[in-house]
Scaffold this active site. Structure first.
Site, PDB file in Angstrom:
ATOM      1  N   ARG A 135     -26.213 -10.529  34.848  1.00 49.56           N
ATOM      2  CA  ARG A 135     -26.864  -9.142  35.225  1.00 49.56           C
ATOM      3  C   ARG A 135     -28.298  -9.491  35.345  1.00 49.56           C
TER       4      ARG A 135
ATOM      5  N   THR B 240       0.753  -1.165  -0.140  1.00 46.96           N
ATOM      6  CA  THR B 240      -0.081   0.026  -0.051  1.00 46.96           C
ATOM      7  C   THR B 240       0.779   1.368  -0.108  1.00 46.96           C
TER       8      THR B 240
ATOM      9  N   GLU C 278      -6.250  -6.068   3.963  1.00 44.59           N
ATOM     10  CA  GLU C 278      -6.226  -7.229   3.291  1.00 44.59           C
ATOM     11  C   GLU C 278      -7.309  -7.029   2.265  1.00 44.59           C
TER      12      GLU C 278
ATOM     13  N   SER D 136      -6.556   0.049  -2.356  1.00 42.74           N
ATOM     14  CA  SER D 136      -7.274  -1.091  -3.251  1.00 42.74           C
ATOM     15  C   SER D 136      -6.885  -1.160  -4.683  1.00 42.74           C
TER      16      SER D 136
HETATM   17  C1  LIG Z   1      -0.740 -11.435   8.363  1.00 39.87           C
HETATM   18  C2  LIG Z   1      -1.392 -12.016   9.561  1.00 39.87           C
HETATM   19  C3  LIG Z   1      -1.569 -13.467   8.909  1.00 39.87           C
HETATM   20  C4  LIG Z   1      -2.540 -14.170  10.102  1.00 39.87           C
HETATM   21  C5  LIG Z   1      -3.805 -13.627   9.934  1.00 39.87           C
HETATM   22  C6  LIG Z   1      -4.631 -13.883  11.227  1.00 39.87           C
HETATM   23  C7  LIG Z   1      -5.574 -13.011  11.533  1.00 39.87           C
HETATM   24  C8  LIG Z   1      -5.299 -11.581  11.281  1.00 39.87           C
HETATM   25  C9  LIG Z   1      -4.967 -10.933  12.395  1.00 39.87           C
HETATM   26  C10 LIG Z   1      -3.955  -9.884  12.287  1.00 39.87           C
HETATM   27  C11 LIG Z   1      -3.122  -9.820  11.205  1.00 39.87           C
HETATM   28  C12 LIG Z   1      -3.521  -8.476  10.506  1.00 39.87           C
HETATM   29  C13 LIG Z   1      -2.577  -8.142   9.152  1.00 39.87           C
HETATM   30  C14 LIG Z   1      -2.949  -7.061   8.629  1.00 39.87           C
HETATM   31  C15 LIG Z   1      -1.718  -6.562   7.866  1.00 39.87           C
HETATM   32  C16 LIG Z   1      -2.512  -6.190   6.326  1.00 39.87           C
HETATM   33  C17 LIG Z   1      -1.960  -6.271   5.166  1.00 39.87           C
HETATM   34  C18 LIG Z   1      -2.460  -5.593   3.842  1.00 39.87           C
HETATM   35  O1  LIG Z   1      -3.461  -4.873   4.023  1.00 39.87           O
HETATM   36  S1  LIG Z   1      -1.571  -5.960   2.581  1.00 39.87           S
HETATM   37  C19 LIG Z   1      -2.464  -4.929   1.328  1.00 39.87           C
HETATM   38  C20 LIG Z   1      -3.985  -5.300   1.116  1.00 39.87           C
HETATM   39  N1  LIG Z   1      -4.384  -4.838   0.080  1.00 39.87           N
HETATM   40  C21 LIG Z   1      -5.326  -5.271  -0.812  1.00 39.87           C
HETATM   41  O2  LIG Z   1      -6.080  -6.222  -0.533  1.00 39.87           O
HETATM   42  C22 LIG Z   1      -5.554  -4.523  -1.980  1.00 39.87           C
HETATM   43  C23 LIG Z   1      -6.831  -4.828  -2.652  1.00 39.87           C
HETATM   44  N2  LIG Z   1      -6.776  -4.854  -4.285  1.00 39.87           N
HETATM   45  C24 LIG Z   1      -6.694  -6.083  -4.872  1.00 39.87           C
HETATM   46  O3  LIG Z   1      -6.577  -7.105  -4.397  1.00 39.87           O
HETATM   47  C25 LIG Z   1      -6.839  -5.736  -6.390  1.00 39.87           C
HETATM   48  O4  LIG Z   1      -6.467  -4.460  -6.809  1.00 39.87           O
HETATM   49  C26 LIG Z   1      -8.187  -5.864  -6.890  1.00 39.87           C
HETATM   50  C27 LIG Z   1      -9.173  -5.067  -6.478  1.00 39.87           C
HETATM   51  C28 LIG Z   1      -8.311  -7.507  -6.931  1.00 39.87           C
HETATM   52  C29 LIG Z   1      -7.993  -5.414  -8.488  1.00 39.87           C
HETATM   53  O5  LIG Z   1      -7.013  -5.973  -8.939  1.00 39.87           O
HETATM   54  P1  LIG Z   1      -6.628  -5.720 -10.603  1.00 39.87           P
HETATM   55  O6  LIG Z   1      -6.981  -4.249 -11.054  1.00 39.87           O
HETATM   56  O7  LIG Z   1      -5.378  -6.218 -10.954  1.00 39.87           O
HETATM   57  O8  LIG Z   1      -7.591  -7.025 -11.187  1.00 39.87           O
HETATM   58  P2  LIG Z   1      -8.794  -6.802 -11.698  1.00 39.87           P
HETATM   59  O9  LIG Z   1      -8.748  -5.819 -13.230  1.00 39.87           O
HETATM   60  O10 LIG Z   1      -9.993  -6.241 -11.206  1.00 39.87           O
HETATM   61  O11 LIG Z   1      -9.308  -8.106 -12.326  1.00 39.87           O
HETATM   62  C30 LIG Z   1      -8.354  -8.782 -13.255  1.00 39.87           C
HETATM   63  C31 LIG Z   1      -8.884 -10.385 -13.116  1.00 39.87           C
HETATM   64  O12 LIG Z   1      -7.950 -10.844 -12.013  1.00 39.87           O
HETATM   65  C32 LIG Z   1      -8.751 -11.574 -11.010  1.00 39.87           C
HETATM   66  N3  LIG Z   1      -8.092 -11.235  -9.983  1.00 39.87           N
HETATM   67  C33 LIG Z   1      -8.005 -10.093  -9.178  1.00 39.87           C
HETATM   68  N4  LIG Z   1      -7.270 -10.523  -7.966  1.00 39.87           N
HETATM   69  C34 LIG Z   1      -7.178 -11.733  -7.975  1.00 39.87           C
HETATM   70  C35 LIG Z   1      -6.607 -12.836  -7.017  1.00 39.87           C
HETATM   71  N5  LIG Z   1      -6.154 -12.318  -5.610  1.00 39.87           N
HETATM   72  N6  LIG Z   1      -6.583 -14.103  -7.070  1.00 39.87           N
HETATM   73  C36 LIG Z   1      -6.997 -14.522  -8.486  1.00 39.87           C
HETATM   74  N7  LIG Z   1      -7.410 -13.748  -9.512  1.00 39.87           N
HETATM   75  C37 LIG Z   1      -7.758 -12.441  -9.021  1.00 39.87           C
HETATM   76  C38 LIG Z   1     -10.022 -10.966 -11.244  1.00 39.87           C
HETATM   77  O13 LIG Z   1     -11.094 -11.879 -10.602  1.00 39.87           O
HETATM   78  C39 LIG Z   1     -10.139 -10.881 -12.769  1.00 39.87           C
HETATM   79  O14 LIG Z   1     -10.605 -11.886 -13.245  1.00 39.87           O
HETATM   80  P3  LIG Z   1     -11.517 -12.137 -14.783  1.00 39.87           P
HETATM   81  O15 LIG Z   1     -12.600 -11.508 -14.084  1.00 39.87           O
HETATM   82  O16 LIG Z   1     -10.795 -11.124 -15.862  1.00 39.87           O
HETATM   83  O17 LIG Z   1     -11.594 -13.413 -14.870  1.00 39.87           O
HETATM   84  C1  LIG Z   2      -4.569  -1.697  10.639  1.00 40.69           C
HETATM   85  C2  LIG Z   2      -4.081  -1.549   9.155  1.00 40.69           C
HETATM   86  C3  LIG Z   2      -2.684  -2.401   8.858  1.00 40.69           C
HETATM   87  C4  LIG Z   2      -2.367  -2.358   7.386  1.00 40.69           C
HETATM   88  N1  LIG Z   2      -1.324  -2.996   7.368  1.00 40.69           N
HETATM   89  C5  LIG Z   2      -0.901  -3.080   5.957  1.00 40.69           C
HETATM   90  C6  LIG Z   2       0.231  -3.776   5.474  1.00 40.69           C
HETATM   91  O1  LIG Z   2       0.956  -4.227   6.378  1.00 40.69           O
HETATM   92  N2  LIG Z   2       0.612  -3.825   4.243  1.00 40.69           N
HETATM   93  C7  LIG Z   2       0.212  -3.048   3.441  1.00 40.69           C
HETATM   94  O2  LIG Z   2       0.697  -3.185   2.076  1.00 40.69           O
HETATM   95  N3  LIG Z   2      -0.864  -2.414   3.428  1.00 40.69           N
HETATM   96  C8  LIG Z   2      -1.528  -2.461   4.928  1.00 40.69           C
HETATM   97  N4  LIG Z   2      -2.468  -1.547   5.050  1.00 40.69           N
HETATM   98  C9  LIG Z   2      -3.399  -1.078   4.134  1.00 40.69           C
HETATM   99  C10 LIG Z   2      -4.595  -1.501   3.522  1.00 40.69           C
HETATM  100  O3  LIG Z   2      -4.259  -2.616   2.831  1.00 40.69           O
HETATM  101  C11 LIG Z   2      -5.296  -0.391   2.945  1.00 40.69           C
HETATM  102  O4  LIG Z   2      -5.628   0.458   3.526  1.00 40.69           O
HETATM  103  C12 LIG Z   2      -6.476  -1.035   2.143  1.00 40.69           C
HETATM  104  O5  LIG Z   2      -6.002  -2.050   1.185  1.00 40.69           O
HETATM  105  C13 LIG Z   2      -7.387  -0.023   1.857  1.00 40.69           C
HETATM  106  O6  LIG Z   2      -6.858   0.982   0.790  1.00 40.69           O
HETATM  107  P1  LIG Z   2      -6.796   2.474   1.163  1.00 40.69           P
HETATM  108  O7  LIG Z   2      -6.640   2.650   2.551  1.00 40.69           O
HETATM  109  O8  LIG Z   2      -5.943   3.190   0.407  1.00 40.69           O
HETATM  110  O9  LIG Z   2      -8.077   2.936   0.683  1.00 40.69           O
HETATM  111  P2  LIG Z   2      -8.773   3.066  -0.742  1.00 40.69           P
HETATM  112  O10 LIG Z   2      -8.421   1.813  -1.588  1.00 40.69           O
HETATM  113  O11 LIG Z   2      -8.365   4.566  -1.204  1.00 40.69           O
HETATM  114  O12 LIG Z   2     -10.451   3.354  -0.505  1.00 40.69           O
HETATM  115  C14 LIG Z   2     -10.906   4.349   0.100  1.00 40.69           C
HETATM  116  C15 LIG Z   2     -12.236   4.050   0.246  1.00 40.69           C
HETATM  117  O13 LIG Z   2     -12.700   4.180  -1.050  1.00 40.69           O
HETATM  118  C16 LIG Z   2     -13.740   2.936  -1.431  1.00 40.69           C
HETATM  119  N5  LIG Z   2     -13.635   2.643  -2.606  1.00 40.69           N
HETATM  120  C17 LIG Z   2     -12.233   2.434  -3.371  1.00 40.69           C
HETATM  121  N6  LIG Z   2     -12.271   1.994  -4.360  1.00 40.69           N
HETATM  122  C18 LIG Z   2     -13.641   1.649  -4.546  1.00 40.69           C
HETATM  123  C19 LIG Z   2     -14.336   1.117  -5.528  1.00 40.69           C
HETATM  124  N7  LIG Z   2     -13.845   0.709  -6.763  1.00 40.69           N
HETATM  125  N8  LIG Z   2     -15.596   0.886  -5.648  1.00 40.69           N
HETATM  126  C20 LIG Z   2     -16.270   1.461  -4.462  1.00 40.69           C
HETATM  127  N9  LIG Z   2     -15.712   1.955  -3.728  1.00 40.69           N
HETATM  128  C21 LIG Z   2     -14.461   2.022  -3.631  1.00 40.69           C
HETATM  129  C22 LIG Z   2     -13.300   2.108  -0.307  1.00 40.69           C
HETATM  130  O14 LIG Z   2     -14.461   1.251  -0.259  1.00 40.69           O
HETATM  131  C23 LIG Z   2     -12.979   2.790   0.755  1.00 40.69           C
HETATM  132  O15 LIG Z   2     -13.933   2.920   1.603  1.00 40.69           O
HETATM  133  C24 LIG Z   2      -3.098  -1.717   6.492  1.00 40.69           C
HETATM  134  C25 LIG Z   2      -4.248  -0.927   6.834  1.00 40.69           C
HETATM  135  C26 LIG Z   2      -4.523  -0.879   7.998  1.00 40.69           C
HETATM  136  C27 LIG Z   2      -5.784   0.080   8.562  1.00 40.69           C
END
Ligand SMILES: CCCCCCCC/C=C\CCCCC/C=C/C(=O)SCCNC(=O)CCNC(=O)[C@H](O)C(C)(C)COP(=O)(O)OP(=O)(O)OC[C@H]1O[C@@H](n2cnc3c(N)ncnc32)[C@H](O)[C@@H]1OP(=O)(O)O
Ligand SMILES: Cc1cc2nc3c(=O)[nH]c(=O)nc-3n(C[C@H](O)[C@H](O)[C@H](O)COP(=O)(O)OP(=O)(O)OC[C@H]3O[C@@H](n4cnc5c(N)ncnc54)[C@H](O)[C@@H]3O)c2cc1C
Length: 620
Positions: free
Chosen positions: A310, A138, A424, A144
């Site tokens: 309670r 991110t 995620e 996203s």
């Molecule tokens: C880490 C701890 C582990 C233990 C867990 C225990 C419980 C948790 C407790 C504590 C841990 C907390 C941990 C927090 C850490 C946080 C980390 C993060 O947040 S990491 C960053 C996360 N970010 C995201 O998730 C980003 C979300 N966005 C996306 O995934 C993509 O941008 C998208 C929305 C999917 C769009 O991608 P893209 O533009 O490339 O694709 P599209 O054009 O939409 O689709 C194209 C085709 O690809 C297919 N597709 C998309 N994604 C996938 C995938 N992941 N796998 C397979 N296929 C995928 C999609 O379906 C399209 O297919 P077709 O329709 O063309 O057939």
């Molecule tokens: C506690 C915490 C831990 C994290 N840890 C990690 C980490 O370890 N590594 C890492 O890489 N990231 C991490 N993240 C980041 C996290 O993955 C992002 O915050 C998440 O993917 C959302 O992206 P953004 O914050 O840029 O919001 P955006 O993607 O900018 O979205 C903002 C708002 O717009 C809306 N929106 C966006 N796109 C659309 C759409 N196409 N249609 C409709 N609505 C839409 C969403 O619903 C959302 O409410 C963490 C976040 C938090 C809060």
């Protein structure tokens, strides 16, 4: 009667084999024994105490977290804990900490996206924690939209290196856990550029800090992004910010399992789907579903304890006042949450199997189930975390003023849990991914390609679009096949209606944008059907223990009928059921609540007692 005496009394009257129910909840006897052993280990170790963390300053909280992480690692080594036991210990320590990301994302990413040589080079150091990694995807400007990431990785054929650079302010890496203070390395997601051509986002291992003095290396600007929601909560995690100023890394630091760059600078996309670059997110999403059942059960445990102990109003002739759990409103708010905890538990078990299955298939270059796995992990992560976050808040409200006290454990549980709706993958964005999968499936109906797996019901959409639920009496809603058909019909009709309405737009993209809300609701209907169907499949298994299966059947009906009641509009609007049948479902739900309460107080208290061990060090 004191609460604990009451519990002991109720346990003695248990309508079912409590020991066997513990095994069902844990997933297996071995899993239960590990959980129980490690929970006792954590609860009995004063270093792991949690009752003070909301009173600590951010700096002291962070030091406390590092102390716990180091002590946990020491205990893992001393006791030679298995990977499962070590993972449980980190879970019971229950404080967001950098090791979550080191073990939960950095290592899985190298295993899933690195080639053999890279795994052999990096994993031994990571397993010994000689290097500590984070997952830096991110950015300030994009979370996203992964394909919108701006950090660049430009190949320099002169030196056989990549130049990692943050070209804009918005390209700053922002949020990665463990980045702010601790990590020595990061898995960076950046735009791969060779010979002026942009090949999209790929993963790169980059060292951030010196292994000698832990200072940032040249070209690296790194720090913590500051306080987050709540006082204790996620502030034990050093979420960070990171910028690169033309940092050079070796070519072999690009993860080459999915695609490669040759010495000459030629980009090679191997014959695997580019989405495997997203594989780590899929892995964590499936773990988050299991985690939802844990967080939800903790909240339910606290609210149940409170509701059983309670008393308020209802005293006659100076007798005791009424237990609040006797109030129908308390039951209708609490019991569906108890049932949801079990539902999420079972669908989480199934999702873990689905993920293991796809991992084995990928090793044989079988990508056939990848779309379904993406849809299931995205959808279930979205639906279970949204429901759990709402449920923890509901449990706070079920506990009156006491629920607002830190010492209840609920405010901290809520503050730590709610970012699960965002990290995620934002829950709305993930639902739209499910919707994309549903619309693609509907568009292929009639093409001869038979829908399979969790979407197989779409192959019966002709029947489902016109069937009528066979419900004439309230007890008809106790039949799993009746409930399953109602949920299948609702999901099929909502998806098919969306697909038809999409045809009213000039193009799919415009239609998707205009109908996004309907599509997200159709995705929820599909995911709730999966949860209901997996609960039914669980009940079809051999479940040992006196009365255990009976209890689970009651919880299944509470879960399914409370969902039906909550989404009655969908079911009636799509013509699946009549308003009268909806009223009968609600009547049956009321009867079930009295059963859950009076026939099975031990079920509630069992949950309390089992989960109490998880809460041992919570101060409430
Ligand atoms: C880490 C701890 C582990 C233990 C867990 C225990 C419980 C948790 C407790 C504590 C841990 C907390 C941990 C927090 C850490 C946080 C980390 C993060 O947040 S990491 C960053 C996360 N970010 C995201 O998730 C980003 C979300 N966005 C996306 O995934 C993509 O941008 C998208 C929305 C999917 C769009 O991608 P893209 O533009 O490339 O694709 P599209 O054009 O939409 O689709 C194209 C085709 O690809 C297919 N597709 C998309 N994604 C996938 C995938 N992941 N796998 C397979 N296929 C995928 C999609 O379906 C399209 O297919 P077709 O329709 O063309 O057939
Ligand atoms: C506690 C915490 C831990 C994290 N840890 C990690 C980490 O370890 N590594 C890492 O890489 N990231 C991490 N993240 C980041 C996290 O993955 C992002 O915050 C998440 O993917 C959302 O992206 P953004 O914050 O840029 O919001 P955006 O993607 O900018 O979205 C903002 C708002 O717009 C809306 N929106 C966006 N796109 C659309 C759409 N196409 N249609 C409709 N609505 C839409 C969403 O619903 C959302 O409410 C963490 C976040 C938090 C809060």
């Amino acid at each position: 009667m004191e609460a604990l005496d009451y519990h002991a009394e109720e346990r003695r009257k248990a309508e079912f084999d409590v020991e066997e129910m513990k095994i069902v909840w844990a997933g297996s006897r071995q899993a239960y024994e590990i959980s129980d052993r490690v929970a006792r280990l954590v609860a009995s170790d004063p270093v792991f105490r949690k009752d003070n963390r909301t009173m600590l300053s951010r700096k002291d909280l962070f030091k406390d977290t590092l102390r716990k992480a180091a002590h946990a690692w020491k205990r893992i080594i001393e006791l030679r804990l298995s990977e499962e036991e070590a993972s449980k210990l980190r879970f019971f320590v229950d404080q967001p900490v950098f090791t979550d990301l080191h073990w939960g994302m950095f290592i899985p990413a190298i295993k899933g996206q690195g080639n053999e040589e890279q795994q052999q080079k990096w994993l031994p150091m990571a397993y010994k924690m000689q290097i500590i990694g984070c997952y830096a995807q991110t950015e300030l400007g994009h979370g996203s939209n992964v394909q919108g990431l701006e950090t660049t990785a430009t190949f320099d054929p002169e030196t056989d290196e990549f130049v990692i650079h943050s070209p804009t302010l918005t390209s700053s890496k922002w949020w990665p856990g463990g980045l702010g203070k601790v990590s020595t390395h990061a898995l960076i997601y950046a735009r791969l550029i060779t010979d002026g051509q942009d090949h999209g986002v790929h993963g790169f291992i980059v060292q951030l800090r010196s292994l000698d003095d832990h200072l940032p290396l040249p070209g690296i600007t790194v720090g913590d992004i500051g306080m987050k929601f709540g006082s204790g909560a996620y502030n034990s995690m050093d979420n960070g910010v990171l910028r690169f100023d033309h940092v050079r890394i070796l070519r072999d630091q690009m993860l080459m399992g999915v695609s490669q760059v040759t010495r000459e600078g030629k980009f090679m996309q191997s014959d695997v789907p580019r989405q495997l670059v997203y594989g780590t997110m899929v892995y964590v999403r499936q773990k988050i579903v299991a985690d939802a059942s844990c967080a939800l059960s903790r909240a339910v445990c606290i609210a149940t304890r409170y509701s059983v102990v309670r008393r308020q109003f209802g005293s006659h002739n100076g007798g005791p006042e009424t237990q609040v759990i006797d109030y129908k409103t308390q039951q209708s708010r609490l019991f569906p949450l108890l049932a949801s905890a079990y539902a999420f538990r079972f669908v989480g078990e199934w999702l873990k199997w689905l993920y293991t299955d796809v991992t084995q298939r990928l090793q044989a270059s079988d990508f056939s189930t990848l779309p379904e796995v993406h849809a299931c992990t995205a959808g279930l992560k979205s639906v279970t975390t949204s429901a759990t976050a709402d449920a923890i808040e509901e449990c706070r409200k079920l506990c009156g003023g006491h629920g607002y006290l830190s010492s209840s454990g609920l405010p901290e549980l809520f503050a730590v849990y709610v970012p699960a709706c965002t990290y995620e993958g934002d829950n709305v964005v993930l639902l739209l991914q499910v919707a994309r999968f549903l619309m693609k499936t509907v568009s292929q109906l009639g093409s001869g390609k038979k829908p399979v797996g969790t979407i197989a019901y779409m192959g019966r959409s002709e029947h489902l679009l016109q069937c009528r639920c066979e419900v004439e009496r309230a007890e008809d809603w106790l039949k799993p096949n009746v409930i399953l058909e109602a949920f299948e019909a609702r999901a099929a009709r909502m998806s098919v209606t969306c697909a038809k309405n999409l045809n009213n737009f000039a193009n799919q993209e415009e239609g998707f944008a205009q109908l996004a809300t309907d599509l997200a609701e159709a995705a929820v209907a599909h995911v709730q059907l999966i949860i209901v169907s997996k609960f039914i499949e669980k009940l079809q298994q051999d479940i040992p223990g006196k009365g255990v299966k009976r209890q689970l059947e009651i919880l299944f009906n509470v879960y399914a009928l409370s969902l039906l009641h909550k989404h009655l509009g969908d079911f009636v609007a799509s013509g699946c059921i009549t308003p009268k049948q909806g009223a009968l479902a609600n009547e049956q739900l009321r009867l079930l609540y009295s059963q859950v309460h009076f026939d099975n107080p031990s079920l509630l208290l069992y949950m309390v007692l089992l989960l109490e061990r998880l809460l041992q060090s919570t101060s409430f």
